[in-house]
Enzyme design. Sequence first.
Site, PDB file in Angstrom:
ATOM      1  N   HIS A 327      30.745 -23.707 -31.357  1.00  0.00           N
ATOM      2  CA  HIS A 327      30.346 -22.390 -31.871  1.00  0.00           C
ATOM      3  C   HIS A 327      31.219 -21.322 -31.226  1.00  0.00           C
ATOM      4  CE1 HIS A 327      27.688 -18.701 -31.401  1.00  0.00           C
ATOM      5  NE2 HIS A 327      27.777 -18.835 -32.703  1.00  0.00           N
ATOM      6  N   HIS A 372      34.849 -11.719 -31.760  1.00  0.00           N
ATOM      7  CA  HIS A 372      33.410 -11.608 -32.005  1.00  0.00           C
ATOM      8  C   HIS A 372      33.128 -10.159 -32.393  1.00  0.00           C
ATOM      9  CE1 HIS A 372      29.487 -13.259 -32.063  1.00  0.00           C
ATOM     10  NE2 HIS A 372      29.018 -12.580 -31.045  1.00  0.00           N
TER      11      HIS A 372
END
Length: 1265
Positions: A327, A372
């Site tokens: 992830h 992110h």
Amino acid sequence: MTTMVNVDTLPEYEKSQIKRALELGTVMTVFSARKSTPERRTVQMIMETRQVAWSKTADKIEGFLDIMEIKEIRPGKNSKDFERAKAVRHKADCCFTIFYGTQFVLSTLSLATDSKEDAVKWLSGLKILHQEAMNASTPTMIESWLRKQIYSVDQTRRNSISLRELKTILPLVNFKVSGIKFLKDKLVEIGAQKDELSFEQFHLFYKKLMFEQQKSILDEFKKDSSVFILGNTDRPDASAVYLQDFQRFLLHEQQELWAQDLNKVRERMTKFIDDTMRETAEPFLFVDEFLTYLFSRENSIWDEKYDAVDMQDMNNPLSHYWISSSHNTYLTGDQLRSESSTEAYIRCLRAGCRCIELDCWDGPDGKPIIYHGWTRTTKIKFDDVVQAIRDHAFVTSSFPVILSIEEHCSVEQQRHMAKVFKEVLGDLLLTKPTEASADQLPSPSQLREKIIIKHKKLGPRGDVDVNVEDKKDEHKTQGELYMWDSIDQKWTRHYCAIADAKLSFSDDIEQTVEEDPVQDTPPTELHFGEKWFHKKVESRTSAEKLLQEYCAETGAKDGTFLVRESETFPNDYTLSFWRSGRVQHCRIRSTMEGGVMKYYLTDNLTFNSIYALIQHYREAHLRCAEFELRLTDPVPNPNPHESKPWYYDRLSRGEAEDMLMRIPRDGAFLIRKREGTDSYAITFRARGKVKHCRINRDGRHFVLGTSAYFESLVELVSYYEKHALYRKMRLRYPVTPELLERYNMERDINSLYDVSRMYVDPSEINPSMPQRTVKALYDYKAKRSDELTFCRGALIHNVSKEPGGWWKGDYGTRIQQYFPSNYVEDISAGDAEEMEKQIIEDNPLGSLCRGILDLNTYNVVKAPQGKNQKAFVFILEPKKQGDPPVEFATDRVEELFEWFQSIREITWKIDTKENNMKYWERNQSIAIELSDLVVYCKPTSKTKDHLENPDFREIRSFVETKADSIVRQKPVDLLRYNQKGLTRVYPKGQRVDSSNYDPFRLWLCGSQMVALNFQTPDKYMQMNHALFSLNGRTGYVLQPESMRSEKYDPMPPESQRKILMTLTVKVLGARHLPKLGRSIACPFVEVEICGAEYDSNKFKTTVVNDNGLSPVWAPTQEKVTFEIYDPNLAFLRFLVYEEDMFSDPNFLAHATYPIKGIKSGFRSVPLKNGYSEDIELASLLVFCEMRPVLESEEELYSSCRQLRRRQEELNNQLFLYDTHQNLRGANRDALVKEFNVNENQLRLYQEKCNRRLREKRVSNSRFYS
């Protein structure tokens, strides 16, 4: 670019020539991430220690790396180190980079040779040496380790070590020396002369030390159940293990089938024989060599057959496999401010990960970036990531890689993504089905060396399946803000996020780039911070006493010295030093030259400072008529703390607590002299509580706990300002009168910074739960009349945690009786932690949250003129009278406007849900070029909760919380879906610290891609590493055939569960445990079965004090038997902790294995660090026995389980009668009677099980004998 030679085909003489060249060394250009200018250095191989070293001069090594830690040798200019030095021109075929380390983020050594030939030589030589190091025998590794210890104290690589150096080394390798006499006695035993050991004597010292500490383990081989009986084990050579005995041991105790070949047994033995004279046709091992074998990796608990790829298992549909999945693959740390890196992708791919995530956003110049979103994480180029994937995807495993695309890009930049995928990946990219008419997914074998794109796909009419619900909360206000700190009177940076009308903020972000400029220290004050400067010593005699005591303790080295202020002459100093067994003194004179103070010992050589003078005479000789001498070891000032603001000479414990309670900051501290003793105490604040820890004196040292030694209190404080003292707390705020005065002016600040107000006190929620309750991890039978007898799962109440490993508590009718602390776990603390987790479950910052402001209770206003030297400031003014305002600042006016508007919308009750929906509806377009690349992994969202009629071309993604809900409500439906279709599960957004969730229940239900944060060294990532150690670390593990049965239930009711196997474990000892900080480890081991809830169980050993080098548990540790319901889906996990000075456990090492891959017998358990990287020579020695449970025995185990459950119920009922007077009644006697009957029956059942195990072992040993 330089290509690497195939070293496997080189003849041995060529390999030897290459290794000799590396040992001689090569002058190269070294590129460093920390230095902008490359430097010329000699790089060479140190063969004795298996290290690559680089140095400027022959006698001083600047740095080195262990060759066993090398993960990759990359030819060419393929690291950031070369990019930082673009002005330096070197041909690519002369350059290469070594990637090494034992953490997720690897270190680099980037080098450029002067010729291509040298580069080829080094690339080939490093590969040869790395292969040799990885295949080295344990005795060879021990010899290399011992060489490292000698070279660590003397870089000239001499072949000896002094007594003083030996005393220094032993605490560094986790062994506490009882005194200098202990060492001198050992030196006499091995025949050392004049307090000096040759390498051979040092090796002998090590062998004798390890044997004497651990010889009690060999008592296991003096029992009737042993397949051979050992003789005398008092001395290393007191008795021997002969060839036939060793073969019998390997065949019948260890169940090693290869040991049927006597030649292989002989070959194995000779690796551990220290004397070539015994390497004969009939070799034998002395008992110390046999003990070394037991601890060796050659005797590993892991079955090496699982290191090979089973190609027959690779022909099932992709949906039948667990697939190693990552992830946010690009991150190297947390989700808020860590670095994004292409190296993170490379690290994961080379670790066998087969599903990686690309979080794509619009970048400059029409090219996407990966990071992110809406966080401070750094950005990397999409093109660079695809290039890295192409180069590294199939180095470790040839089986398919899935790219999970998290799409945030515009259609234009999506077209660029499709173009790069096709151009860079070429034939590796899967663009069409393997079989046009297939009704199931292809197998890993059919997809070898193929890269699969997981991305949204346009439907027949151009529509796209987008779940707006999943995206609606993604566009939220979050980022960095400055908060005004009223205590420190400065701005501190925090990561902040707004959600549910609350502003959450993290702890302050420590400045790593914009540090305060270093204040220049005047030359006349440079010596103030040096340990050799003693200021004003009471008298000449006192200085002599300090030198005499120090020299007596350290070996009286000529040149040992200190500097003190002159008693007679103002501005002058005195140099006191040791020479030829006595103390001598020299006056350091001062004079003014041109308005500048100068210092000198001789008239013809002056210095600008005392510091410069001393440094000179530490490198050059001080010459006098009678002698010449160089200053060597400084005598540390024993009392430099007396001038420090954090030190209090007269302060009681109560006064210290009062001061700390007024400073509401973790990390606030002071040190005080304890009344009436020659000891001190550090008082500090951590987790909202005030704590104390004693600091004792041991000679000239200060000792924190039992083995953390410091030269001074100043050194102690300095150390714990950089390292955690208590859990994660470091010393940060010295409690000074100025700080207390400032706090008194800001007495309401506690309402903001008291983080504990976020959490609910467990006692408020469940007041009936008794304080200090523990749960039994295993059955225990009392051995004395004042001890408790209890079964596994029993709750013991009103626990008094007494020292020495024995606690008191109430169980059943027995009140305040003893029980071993390692048989239980504290569930009071566990419940509190679980409650805390639940309370922060929905917080956008998760566990990183340090405070919450309810925006409904504030009004937001701007500060037009700014404030406290910040131009862009807004203030939250409380609606409640008397509460303090909270001030925030941004770096740019645009950020100020965004935060101000977001908060004002909330305070004005503006509903932004509709706006967010529209935002995402405008941004769901998909480029047809990218859509066409999606073949098998098309995400579906609209109907993903409906698990009927799976389409093998689709994939369903679930956040962990949604997946957990499905597992609880319909586990069988999820399992059936996964037999044909794919699912991917990923961590919830609140895991901003990159923590991981428990993957096991999802694996149990067949979920193939359970994505975890590979960069986080936690339990669940370690379990993931253990699972994918199967099948040759290909990243694909075939799920058990039983999971594809129509009758299989992943969560069966208790009535349908059957125990299939028992696993008996006994922890005997450990070697070479890692050392965390200054203290010598006080280790204990936790043995845990990890699996489904009905298979999970654990056990703890006792604590061994102050010995991480060679601890032993054998004499006291009993065997523990675990009942296993599903051996195919369970893990055996060894955790090694140290108990620190606060009795808290700190992780040291682990070893986690699928139970199907472990071997029986007396086994070594090689230990790994948190990232599952090997720790040099670290291992446990355990006894392990697996035994299938026969159908005739199942009824016995079932009866045990039922009795344990009933005892838990009875114990809790009895506790209520004992603690609530109004509940006493006539039924109590009946409960007590039933409790006692059950306890006896349970003991009989358990003894019967144990007796059967013993009888089987004894009968086997007699048969084999």
